[in-house]
Design an enzyme around this catalytic site. Sequence first.
Site, PDB file in Angstrom:
ATOM      1  N   TYR A 132       0.834  -1.199   0.000  1.00 29.25           N
ATOM      2  CA  TYR A 132       0.000   0.000   0.000  1.00 29.25           C
ATOM      3  C   TYR A 132       0.870   1.251   0.000  1.00 29.25           C
ATOM      4  O   TYR A 132       1.946   1.285   0.586  1.00 29.25           O
ATOM      5  CB  TYR A 132      -0.881   0.053   1.260  1.00 29.25           C
ATOM      6  CG  TYR A 132      -1.929  -1.025   1.338  1.00 29.25           C
ATOM      7  CD1 TYR A 132      -2.609  -1.458   0.215  1.00 29.25           C
ATOM      8  CD2 TYR A 132      -2.247  -1.604   2.560  1.00 29.25           C
ATOM      9  CE1 TYR A 132      -3.587  -2.441   0.303  1.00 29.25           C
ATOM     10  CE2 TYR A 132      -3.224  -2.585   2.668  1.00 29.25           C
ATOM     11  CZ  TYR A 132      -3.888  -2.996   1.529  1.00 29.25           C
ATOM     12  OH  TYR A 132      -4.848  -3.964   1.625  1.00 29.25           O
ATOM     13  N   ARG A 189      -6.176   6.622  -8.810  1.00 32.44           N
ATOM     14  CA  ARG A 189      -5.268   5.607  -8.285  1.00 32.44           C
ATOM     15  C   ARG A 189      -5.786   4.248  -8.717  1.00 32.44           C
ATOM     16  O   ARG A 189      -6.935   4.118  -9.137  1.00 32.44           O
ATOM     17  CB  ARG A 189      -5.157   5.677  -6.773  1.00 32.44           C
ATOM     18  CG  ARG A 189      -6.459   5.419  -6.038  1.00 32.44           C
ATOM     19  CD  ARG A 189      -6.287   5.604  -4.532  1.00 32.44           C
ATOM     20  NE  ARG A 189      -5.416   4.591  -3.949  1.00 32.44           N
ATOM     21  CZ  ARG A 189      -5.826   3.427  -3.464  1.00 32.44           C
ATOM     22  NH1 ARG A 189      -7.101   3.103  -3.491  1.00 32.44           N
ATOM     23  NH2 ARG A 189      -4.975   2.557  -2.959  1.00 32.44           N
ATOM     24  N   ASN A 230      -6.375   0.213  -7.560  1.00 37.67           N
ATOM     25  CA  ASN A 230      -6.452  -0.739  -6.465  1.00 37.67           C
ATOM     26  C   ASN A 230      -6.747  -2.101  -7.098  1.00 37.67           C
ATOM     27  O   ASN A 230      -7.210  -2.165  -8.226  1.00 37.67           O
ATOM     28  CB  ASN A 230      -7.569  -0.331  -5.498  1.00 37.67           C
ATOM     29  CG  ASN A 230      -7.585  -1.207  -4.266  1.00 37.67           C
ATOM     30  OD1 ASN A 230      -6.550  -1.430  -3.657  1.00 37.67           O
ATOM     31  ND2 ASN A 230      -8.760  -1.703  -3.900  1.00 37.67           N
ATOM     32  N   LYS A 277      -7.513  -9.665   1.251  1.00 38.66           N
ATOM     33  CA  LYS A 277      -8.063  -9.754  -0.099  1.00 38.66           C
ATOM     34  C   LYS A 277      -8.728 -11.110  -0.366  1.00 38.66           C
ATOM     35  O   LYS A 277      -9.271 -11.324  -1.452  1.00 38.66           O
ATOM     36  CB  LYS A 277      -6.965  -9.493  -1.131  1.00 38.66           C
ATOM     37  CG  LYS A 277      -6.473  -8.032  -1.137  1.00 38.66           C
ATOM     38  CD  LYS A 277      -5.299  -7.860  -2.091  1.00 38.66           C
ATOM     39  CE  LYS A 277      -4.656  -6.477  -1.989  1.00 38.66           C
ATOM     40  NZ  LYS A 277      -5.448  -5.421  -2.635  1.00 38.66           N
TER      41      LYS A 277
HETATM   42  C1  HEM Z   1     -13.138   9.236  -0.910  1.00 41.07           C
HETATM   43  C2  HEM Z   1     -12.738   8.250  -1.599  1.00 41.07           C
HETATM   44  C3  HEM Z   1     -12.582   6.824  -1.127  1.00 41.07           C
HETATM   45  C4  HEM Z   1     -13.561   5.920  -0.804  1.00 41.07           C
HETATM   46  C5  HEM Z   1     -15.061   6.151  -0.837  1.00 41.07           C
HETATM   47  C6  HEM Z   1     -12.891   4.695  -0.420  1.00 41.07           C
HETATM   48  C7  HEM Z   1     -13.545   3.552  -0.016  1.00 41.07           C
HETATM   49  C8  HEM Z   1     -12.931   2.367   0.358  1.00 41.07           C
HETATM   50  C9  HEM Z   1     -13.612   1.203   0.848  1.00 41.07           C
HETATM   51  C10 HEM Z   1     -15.114   1.111   1.076  1.00 41.07           C
HETATM   52  C11 HEM Z   1     -12.696   0.241   1.076  1.00 41.07           C
HETATM   53  C12 HEM Z   1     -12.966  -1.169   1.598  1.00 41.07           C
HETATM   54  C13 HEM Z   1     -12.773  -1.214   3.107  1.00 41.07           C
HETATM   55  C14 HEM Z   1     -13.318  -2.510   3.710  1.00 41.07           C
HETATM   56  O1  HEM Z   1     -12.616  -3.519   3.716  1.00 41.07           O
HETATM   57  O2  HEM Z   1     -14.464  -2.508   4.200  1.00 41.07           O
HETATM   58  C15 HEM Z   1     -11.405   0.802   0.713  1.00 41.07           C
HETATM   59  C16 HEM Z   1     -10.204   0.130   0.761  1.00 41.07           C
HETATM   60  C17 HEM Z   1      -8.972   0.729   0.571  1.00 41.07           C
HETATM   61  N1  HEM Z   1      -8.748   2.073   0.294  1.00 41.07           N
HETATM   62 FE1  HEM Z   1     -10.130   3.476  -0.072  1.00 41.07          FE
HETATM   63  N2  HEM Z   1     -11.548   4.859  -0.520  1.00 41.07           N
HETATM   64  C18 HEM Z   1     -11.304   6.158  -0.946  1.00 41.07           C
HETATM   65  C19 HEM Z   1     -10.088   6.730  -1.181  1.00 41.07           C
HETATM   66  C20 HEM Z   1      -8.877   6.124  -0.966  1.00 41.07           C
HETATM   67  C21 HEM Z   1      -7.617   6.756  -1.203  1.00 41.07           C
HETATM   68  C22 HEM Z   1      -7.407   8.160  -1.731  1.00 41.07           C
HETATM   69  C23 HEM Z   1      -6.669   5.855  -0.887  1.00 41.07           C
HETATM   70  C24 HEM Z   1      -5.200   6.153  -1.031  1.00 41.07           C
HETATM   71  C25 HEM Z   1      -4.229   5.647  -0.456  1.00 41.07           C
HETATM   72  C26 HEM Z   1      -7.345   4.630  -0.447  1.00 41.07           C
HETATM   73  C27 HEM Z   1      -6.743   3.457  -0.052  1.00 41.07           C
HETATM   74  C28 HEM Z   1      -7.393   2.260   0.204  1.00 41.07           C
HETATM   75  C29 HEM Z   1      -6.706   0.991   0.415  1.00 41.07           C
HETATM   76  C30 HEM Z   1      -5.200   0.761   0.396  1.00 41.07           C
HETATM   77  C31 HEM Z   1      -7.706   0.022   0.626  1.00 41.07           C
HETATM   78  C32 HEM Z   1      -7.498  -1.489   0.794  1.00 41.07           C
HETATM   79  C33 HEM Z   1      -7.742  -2.089  -0.566  1.00 41.07           C
HETATM   80  C34 HEM Z   1      -7.329  -3.529  -0.790  1.00 41.07           C
HETATM   81  O3  HEM Z   1      -6.300  -3.996  -0.308  1.00 41.07           O
HETATM   82  O4  HEM Z   1      -8.042  -4.209  -1.540  1.00 41.07           O
HETATM   83  N3  HEM Z   1      -8.695   4.839  -0.504  1.00 41.07           N
HETATM   84  N4  HEM Z   1     -11.587   2.102   0.293  1.00 41.07           N
END
Ligand code: HEM
Lengths: 346, 201
Positions: free
Chosen positions: A37, A223, A225, A317
């Site tokens: 990450y 970005r 993911n 994951k």
């Molecule tokens: C406002 C915008 C964003 C929303 C609505 C959002 C939403 C989410 C949600 C719902 C999850 C899943 C969490 C769970 O397990 O329940 C997630 C995972 C994650 N988000 Fe965001 N996110 C946003 C922006 C960002 C940004 C800008 C970053 C930048 C670093 C980020 C980094 C991550 C990471 C690293 C994960 C784990 C993903 C994985 O390993 O599959 N998010 N996000």
Amino acid sequence: MNQEFKKTTFRDDYTFYNSPESIRRFPFPFWEDKYMYSVNIEPHVKGPAGSVYEFPIDINEHYVSEMADRAIVLKEDPLRCQALPHMMLAQWDFLELLMTSMARDYPQWFSLTTEGDHWHWINKPLGIDQKFTFGDPSTLPQEPMEYIGRQCQGDFSIQDQRDGQLWMDAGIITTQADWSLDFDVGMNFMEWHGPVPLAHDMKVFDRALKFLLNLQLGQPVRRLNWTMTINPRLDTSPENFHKWGSDRTTVTPENVGDKVHLRVELQALFRLPRSNAILFSIRGYLIKLRELVTVPKWGRRLPRVLGSLPMELIDYKGITRYRDTTLEWLAKYDDGQPTSPGGGPD
Amino acid sequence: MLVDGIKSRPQYPGLTADAFAKVHVFAADGDGAQAVIDLFERQGRDINGRVIVVYADTAPGAPDYASRLEALPVELVHCMPTVATAITRLVGVLNVARMGTRIYASGTETMIGLTVQLAQELGMDPATVITEHRGSRARRVQCVHCKGMTENVTTNIVTCAHCGLSLLVRDHYSKRRAAFQGVCVDAEVRGEIPEITEIFK
Ligand code: HEM
């Protein structure tokens, strides 16, 4: 891009596949042979013709099939689309952004004509012709977010900005990687990211939030993911986890190439003009490993990434049960040669 | 997705008096009464104006919290038999509350969670509710599949009271739902269920 829309499925008989062009433009998320990450945010600027970055909203050969799948999900579970009452202005912002980008970038499929508040929207692939009054929800068959969300690939959530925080106060989410809009609606940036391992301690979320609070109108960012999915299933929601979870036990050395999919989300963030909310678009791309290894660089790199992934990420994951089988299958595509920097094919 | 140590878990920093509030509404259940009594002992002179207590008399062993609360300099103690009836009463109390009202919640996570949820539903900022956890750590769990609530969960894994699936109780918490999330624990291999232990006592 002169293409036909495929008629494939993301459930039951799972006929989804990618054309060779669709494989070439796949947003492979690994720019080196390992993954961790980071605050991987860059300007969402125009990319090369034909790439997924050519336009802010990417419509591709799977458009019609993906919209059909979304309609099934929403029919079975209306809670996948929710907006708190104070988000109506942001819903209109969202509709405007989508309609104007889609009509501008894909005039062969979509058209928008406006005369003051009188708007006329035509969506040829889905056979929709709608006149409505911008700002008056009673002139559309659904609320604006649902109306246009049913006509655009990708999931969308809309974040209200107040008290130095972002609040997930609206969304249309039918193709999520295992998180629940119904549970998360109304949460702030730190709360909805609660379940993510390691990143909190790395201060990834503190820095990302600080950046987003200053996001400027007209300067969207993006970005990538990623995760992995068994079968080309779009609806990998926690709501239905008891129905799809067992797919993870069906991977065998014989079927890895067809069953195991890399799932990449091209996430973009747009400041919205009237509401000052932030739109988060989660545009998902699926690719079978058999398709992925047709690009030699990706076939070399993926096993290196998967083989060195921290245990916490593997568990989060949901890859734990089939990682070893997948790695064994991938091994033959890694000839030990160095890989070039960046994610694109050589 | 089945990871522990999730950061959306709410924090309960403890009750402190708001010296500027004109009306103080205390919502408490069980041993949460002791938190109110302790606060008056510590900071009683900072609590000015009207004081209203809504108390769910659910403490095991009947330590007579109700009369000890009534002995405090309060206008009224609404003593209710259960958390559910206390919350209903709290709706009535807060509906007529004016500007300058401060809400305090103490007791079980469920009592605190439902009070915070109510404050939010009534248009107040949920972050302004002052909270202190006392007593049982039993959880209110929402099944992510059927959306049904299962109350008073003390084990890491619980059978959903509605759809019957075996749910892993996560730390992921929603203030709007006032509940922790429960996710089918044996979705990958039906019947493969880890050892069930009582962890939320
Ligand atoms: C406002 C915008 C964003 C929303 C609505 C959002 C939403 C989410 C949600 C719902 C999850 C899943 C969490 C769970 O397990 O329940 C997630 C995972 C994650 N988000 Fe965001 N996110 C946003 C922006 C960002 C940004 C800008 C970053 C930048 C670093 C980020 C980094 C991550 C990471 C690293 C994960 C784990 C993903 C994985 O390993 O599959 N998010 N996000």
